[in-house]
Design a protein around this motif. Sequence first.
Motif, PDB file in Angstrom:
ATOM      1  N   PRO A  25       0.830  -1.304  -0.085  1.00 40.61           N
ATOM      2  CA  PRO A  25       0.033   0.023   0.080  1.00 40.61           C
ATOM      3  C   PRO A  25       0.723   1.453  -0.026  1.00 40.61           C
ATOM      4  O   PRO A  25       2.026   1.115   0.344  1.00 40.61           O
ATOM      5  CB  PRO A  25      -0.663  -0.094   1.205  1.00 40.61           C
ATOM      6  CG  PRO A  25       0.072  -1.103   2.322  1.00 40.61           C
ATOM      7  CD  PRO A  25       0.898  -1.969   1.105  1.00 40.61           C
ATOM      8  N   SER A  26       0.264   2.599  -0.231  1.00 38.04           N
ATOM      9  CA  SER A  26       0.984   3.700  -0.245  1.00 38.04           C
ATOM     10  C   SER A  26       1.164   4.019   1.215  1.00 38.04           C
ATOM     11  O   SER A  26       0.275   3.533   1.927  1.00 38.04           O
ATOM     12  CB  SER A  26       0.148   4.621  -0.799  1.00 38.04           C
ATOM     13  OG  SER A  26      -0.862   5.000  -0.207  1.00 38.04           O
ATOM     14  N   ALA A  28       0.172   6.468   2.598  1.00 37.45           N
ATOM     15  CA  ALA A  28      -0.724   7.266   3.070  1.00 37.45           C
ATOM     16  C   ALA A  28      -1.959   6.325   3.637  1.00 37.45           C
ATOM     17  O   ALA A  28      -2.929   6.669   4.447  1.00 37.45           O
ATOM     18  CB  ALA A  28      -1.760   8.017   1.950  1.00 37.45           C
ATOM     19  N   GLU A  29      -2.006   5.035   3.308  1.00 32.67           N
ATOM     20  CA  GLU A  29      -2.958   4.067   3.394  1.00 32.67           C
ATOM     21  C   GLU A  29      -2.648   3.283   4.716  1.00 32.67           C
ATOM     22  O   GLU A  29      -3.435   2.447   5.229  1.00 32.67           O
ATOM     23  CB  GLU A  29      -3.172   3.068   2.313  1.00 32.67           C
ATOM     24  CG  GLU A  29      -3.844   3.766   1.285  1.00 32.67           C
ATOM     25  CD  GLU A  29      -3.550   2.765  -0.086  1.00 32.67           C
ATOM     26  OE1 GLU A  29      -3.074   1.739  -0.058  1.00 32.67           O
ATOM     27  OE2 GLU A  29      -4.478   3.012  -0.877  1.00 32.67           O
ATOM     28  N   VAL A  30      -1.315   3.429   5.276  1.00 29.89           N
ATOM     29  CA  VAL A  30      -0.820   2.515   6.388  1.00 29.89           C
ATOM     30  C   VAL A  30      -0.784   3.402   7.699  1.00 29.89           C
ATOM     31  O   VAL A  30      -0.586   4.919   7.592  1.00 29.89           O
ATOM     32  CB  VAL A  30       0.599   2.150   6.117  1.00 29.89           C
ATOM     33  CG1 VAL A  30       1.179   1.424   7.289  1.00 29.89           C
ATOM     34  CG2 VAL A  30       0.645   1.291   4.899  1.00 29.89           C
ATOM     35  N   ASN A  31      -1.427   2.906   8.744  1.00 26.47           N
ATOM     36  CA  ASN A  31      -1.431   3.527   9.938  1.00 26.47           C
ATOM     37  C   ASN A  31      -1.136   2.679  11.210  1.00 26.47           C
ATOM     38  O   ASN A  31      -1.175   1.345  10.958  1.00 26.47           O
ATOM     39  CB  ASN A  31      -2.891   3.925  10.120  1.00 26.47           C
ATOM     40  CG  ASN A  31      -3.888   3.192  10.436  1.00 26.47           C
ATOM     41  OD1 ASN A  31      -4.166   2.545  11.688  1.00 26.47           O
ATOM     42  ND2 ASN A  31      -4.598   2.462   9.431  1.00 26.47           N
ATOM     43  N   GLY A  36      -8.225  -0.735  10.050  1.00 28.31           N
ATOM     44  CA  GLY A  36      -8.041  -1.626   8.830  1.00 28.31           C
ATOM     45  C   GLY A  36      -7.530  -2.909   9.138  1.00 28.31           C
ATOM     46  O   GLY A  36      -8.028  -3.671  10.087  1.00 28.31           O
ATOM     47  N   TYR A  39      -1.023  -5.368   8.615  1.00 26.01           N
ATOM     48  CA  TYR A  39      -0.054  -5.246   7.453  1.00 26.01           C
ATOM     49  C   TYR A  39       1.209  -5.659   8.172  1.00 26.01           C
ATOM     50  O   TYR A  39       1.828  -4.915   8.797  1.00 26.01           O
ATOM     51  CB  TYR A  39      -0.054  -3.847   7.106  1.00 26.01           C
ATOM     52  CG  TYR A  39       0.941  -3.444   5.684  1.00 26.01           C
ATOM     53  CD1 TYR A  39       1.028  -4.312   4.586  1.00 26.01           C
ATOM     54  CD2 TYR A  39       1.646  -2.463   5.906  1.00 26.01           C
ATOM     55  CE1 TYR A  39       1.722  -4.053   4.102  1.00 26.01           C
ATOM     56  CE2 TYR A  39       2.519  -2.261   4.914  1.00 26.01           C
ATOM     57  CZ  TYR A  39       2.718  -3.062   3.795  1.00 26.01           C
ATOM     58  OH  TYR A  39       3.802  -2.739   2.803  1.00 26.01           O
ATOM     59  N   ASP A  57      -3.561  -1.565   7.582  1.00 28.63           N
ATOM     60  CA  ASP A  57      -3.671  -1.020   6.019  1.00 28.63           C
ATOM     61  C   ASP A  57      -5.167  -0.950   5.966  1.00 28.63           C
ATOM     62  O   ASP A  57      -6.094  -1.973   5.941  1.00 28.63           O
ATOM     63  CB  ASP A  57      -2.981  -1.943   5.048  1.00 28.63           C
ATOM     64  CG  ASP A  57      -3.614  -1.578   3.391  1.00 28.63           C
ATOM     65  OD1 ASP A  57      -4.262  -0.370   3.213  1.00 28.63           O
ATOM     66  OD2 ASP A  57      -3.015  -2.265   2.557  1.00 28.63           O
ATOM     67  N   TYR A  58      -5.629   0.454   5.748  1.00 26.60           N
ATOM     68  CA  TYR A  58      -7.230   0.448   5.648  1.00 26.60           C
ATOM     69  C   TYR A  58      -7.682   0.285   4.238  1.00 26.60           C
ATOM     70  O   TYR A  58      -8.890   0.326   3.965  1.00 26.60           O
ATOM     71  CB  TYR A  58      -7.665   1.983   6.333  1.00 26.60           C
ATOM     72  CG  TYR A  58      -7.199   3.076   5.516  1.00 26.60           C
ATOM     73  CD1 TYR A  58      -8.159   3.461   4.559  1.00 26.60           C
ATOM     74  CD2 TYR A  58      -6.035   3.620   5.773  1.00 26.60           C
ATOM     75  CE1 TYR A  58      -8.073   4.791   3.871  1.00 26.60           C
ATOM     76  CE2 TYR A  58      -5.812   4.838   5.028  1.00 26.60           C
ATOM     77  CZ  TYR A  58      -6.941   5.435   4.034  1.00 26.60           C
ATOM     78  OH  TYR A  58      -6.187   6.341   3.391  1.00 26.60           O
ATOM     79  N   GLN A  59      -7.077   0.122   3.471  1.00 27.05           N
ATOM     80  CA  GLN A  59      -7.353  -0.106   1.774  1.00 27.05           C
ATOM     81  C   GLN A  59      -6.603  -1.443   1.173  1.00 27.05           C
ATOM     82  O   GLN A  59      -5.627  -1.158   0.451  1.00 27.05           O
ATOM     83  CB  GLN A  59      -7.162   1.288   1.093  1.00 27.05           C
ATOM     84  CG  GLN A  59      -8.069   2.057   1.484  1.00 27.05           C
ATOM     85  CD  GLN A  59      -8.295   3.369   0.515  1.00 27.05           C
ATOM     86  OE1 GLN A  59      -7.189   3.833  -0.153  1.00 27.05           O
ATOM     87  NE2 GLN A  59      -9.440   3.863   0.233  1.00 27.05           N
ATOM     88  N   LYS A  61      -5.084  -4.169  -1.034  1.00 34.28           N
ATOM     89  CA  LYS A  61      -5.093  -4.536  -2.710  1.00 34.28           C
ATOM     90  C   LYS A  61      -5.863  -6.047  -2.575  1.00 34.28           C
ATOM     91  O   LYS A  61      -6.449  -6.143  -3.621  1.00 34.28           O
ATOM     92  CB  LYS A  61      -4.010  -4.109  -3.113  1.00 34.28           C
ATOM     93  CG  LYS A  61      -3.349  -2.948  -2.652  1.00 34.28           C
ATOM     94  CD  LYS A  61      -3.832  -1.874  -3.588  1.00 34.28           C
ATOM     95  CE  LYS A  61      -3.224  -0.790  -3.381  1.00 34.28           C
ATOM     96  NZ  LYS A  61      -3.259   0.214  -2.194  1.00 34.28           N
TER      97      LYS A  61
END
Length: 65
Positions: A25-26, A28-31, A36, A39, A57-59, A61
Amino acid sequence: MTKVRDETVTVKLGELGVLHCGQSPSSAEVNEDGNGELYVTGPEQYRDGKLVHKKMDYQPKTYRT
């Protein structure tokens, strides 16, 4: 599965499911806020042979069922 304490168990990843690698993920998608899906990026997330649950990862793939 090995019981360590009442609230903690130790399992091999293969006992929980199948690990699929690929598509990162980018940033920006990792927290680290718990939003999510877990990851796992690599060795930096392991300490003393244990996975440190920090990155999410909230998005994602890819999903596998």
